[in-house]
Design a protein around this motif. Structure first.
Motif, mmCIF file in Angstrom:
data_model
loop_
_atom_site.group_PDB
_atom_site.id
_atom_site.type_symbol
_atom_site.label_atom_id
_atom_site.label_comp_id
_atom_site.label_asym_id
_atom_site.label_seq_id
_atom_site.Cartn_x
_atom_site.Cartn_y
_atom_site.Cartn_z
ATOM 1 N N PRO A 188 0.803 -1.232 0.000
ATOM 2 C CA PRO A 188 0.000 0.000 0.000
ATOM 3 C C PRO A 188 0.835 1.280 0.000
ATOM 4 O O PRO A 188 0.362 2.326 -0.433
ATOM 5 C CB PRO A 188 -0.815 -0.118 1.291
ATOM 6 N N THR A 207 0.079 4.915 -1.860
ATOM 7 C CA THR A 207 -0.069 6.110 -1.023
ATOM 8 C C THR A 207 0.894 7.211 -1.479
ATOM 9 O O THR A 207 0.538 8.394 -1.534
ATOM 10 C CB THR A 207 0.193 5.764 0.455
ATOM 11 N N ASP A 232 -4.846 5.699 3.410
ATOM 12 C CA ASP A 232 -4.793 4.239 3.542
ATOM 13 C C ASP A 232 -6.153 3.597 3.275
ATOM 14 O O ASP A 232 -6.236 2.541 2.640
ATOM 15 C CB ASP A 232 -4.275 3.840 4.921
#
Length: 331
Positions: free
Chosen positions: A208, A212, A228
């Motif tokens: 992730p 991001t 997130d």
């Protein structure tokens, strides 16, 4: 009519986050950082999974109502008339996407740079043979594509190249044209494209931080969500889009919406986005034309509505779990 337009607007807004950063590897500047499986399988993740399963079950029964809209029915008939051009579109669309790639100095995707003269030669041979209007020439081009794909696969690794598994489906369609296996070509293209979207979506759950970073660097709107949570939701939406293509629900509508959004993302990522997604554009255009005319979707195996709803929801959970665990194991 108004309900149909309203649905498309809502659906477009929902899947915009997913498509905006579909291939994070092309634009991320940070090293991939794998999170723990416990972080991925959070209560929110499990809740959204179950919610998606329920929504998909309902969606499988209500989307047929779209064809009750007069404009949609008329458009469906019009598109049916273009089906005879589908294979030509794939053949020459592949040639055009390869022209864009070789002029950009890459193969198959922006992350695979051309480093040797022979690779440039092979790229142009593929283009030339695709432009020759004969099915034997098309098969020769497909074999060159397969050889080049295997070469890149050997350098990048099989795990990495699964992001671009739809190219194998494209090669397969080009190879089986004018043979007794011709009828399985486009269904294979549906399956390959859908699974590729699902596979790429899982990357956002496992890594992730890359997504991001792209959101922050390119100022991608998160619609009020924390970064997130936005990444988690966008990955789910992208996975659902791929799953819907595989099970044969909403193919024309999905293809139209995703194509429009791919075009819109060029305003964020520029020419790299054009080069990277050109092949996908032509595949989606084929899906717009064909619908499910040649494809017997897995959902049609089940006759009753209840059986179809159970199949779509449980199969979604199974497919998501399987792809996520395989990806995590080898990531």
């Amino acid at each position: 009519m108004k309900k149909g337009i309203l649905f498309l607007l809502i659906f477009t807004g929902l899947i915009l986050p997913a498509i905006t950063h579909a291939h994070v590897k092309w634009f991320a500047t940070v090293d991939p950082e794998k999170v723990s499986i416990e972080q991925i399988l959070s209560p929110l993740f499990i809740t959204i999974t179950l919610l998606c399963a329920v929504i998909l079950a309902v969606l499988s029964q209500v989307m047929g109502k779209l064809m009750d809209i007069p404009l949609a029915a008329k458009l469906d008939i019009t598109l049916d008339g273009f089906r005879k051009y589908s294979r030509h579109l794939l053949k020459y669309g592949t040639a055009l996407s390869f022209i864009l790639q070789v002029s950009y100095g890459t193969m198959f995707a922006p992350e695979f740079a051309i480093t040797d003269l022979w690779q440039t030669v092979v790229m142009w041979l593929i283009i030339i043979f695709l432009l020759i209007p004969h099915h034997y020439s098309t098969k020769i081009a497909a074999l060159f594509m397969l050889g080049l794909f295997i070469n890149v696969w050997g350098q990048a690794g099989w795990f990495h190249m699964l992001d671009y598994g739809f190219y194998l489906a494209v090669i397969g369609v080009l190879l089986v044209g004018r043979t007794k296996f011709e009828t399985i070509g486009f269904p294979f293209l549906y399956l390959g494209t859908g699974l590729s979207l699902c596979w790429v979506a899982v990357e956002k759950w496992v890594y992730p931080v890359m997504t991001t970073e792209i959101i922050q660097q390119h100022h991608v709107p998160t619609f009020g969500f924390p970064a997130d949570i936005f990444v988690l939701l966008s990955a789910f939406i992208e996975f659902v889009v791929g799953y819907l293509l595989v099970v044969g629900i909403l193919n024309r509508v999905l293809s139209v919406v995703v194509t429009v959004l791919f075009i819109l993302t060029t305003t964020i990522f520029g020419y790299t986005e054009v080069v990277g997604h050109a092949m996908i554009h032509f595949v989606l255009l084929i899906f717009i034309i064909e619908g499910v005319s040649f494809y017997k979707p897995p959902i049609r195996i089940h006759k009753t509505r209840l059986d179809q709803m159970i199949f779509v929801s449980l199969n979604f959970i199974f497919v998501l779990s399987t792809i996520l665990l395989i990806y995590y194991r080898f990531a």
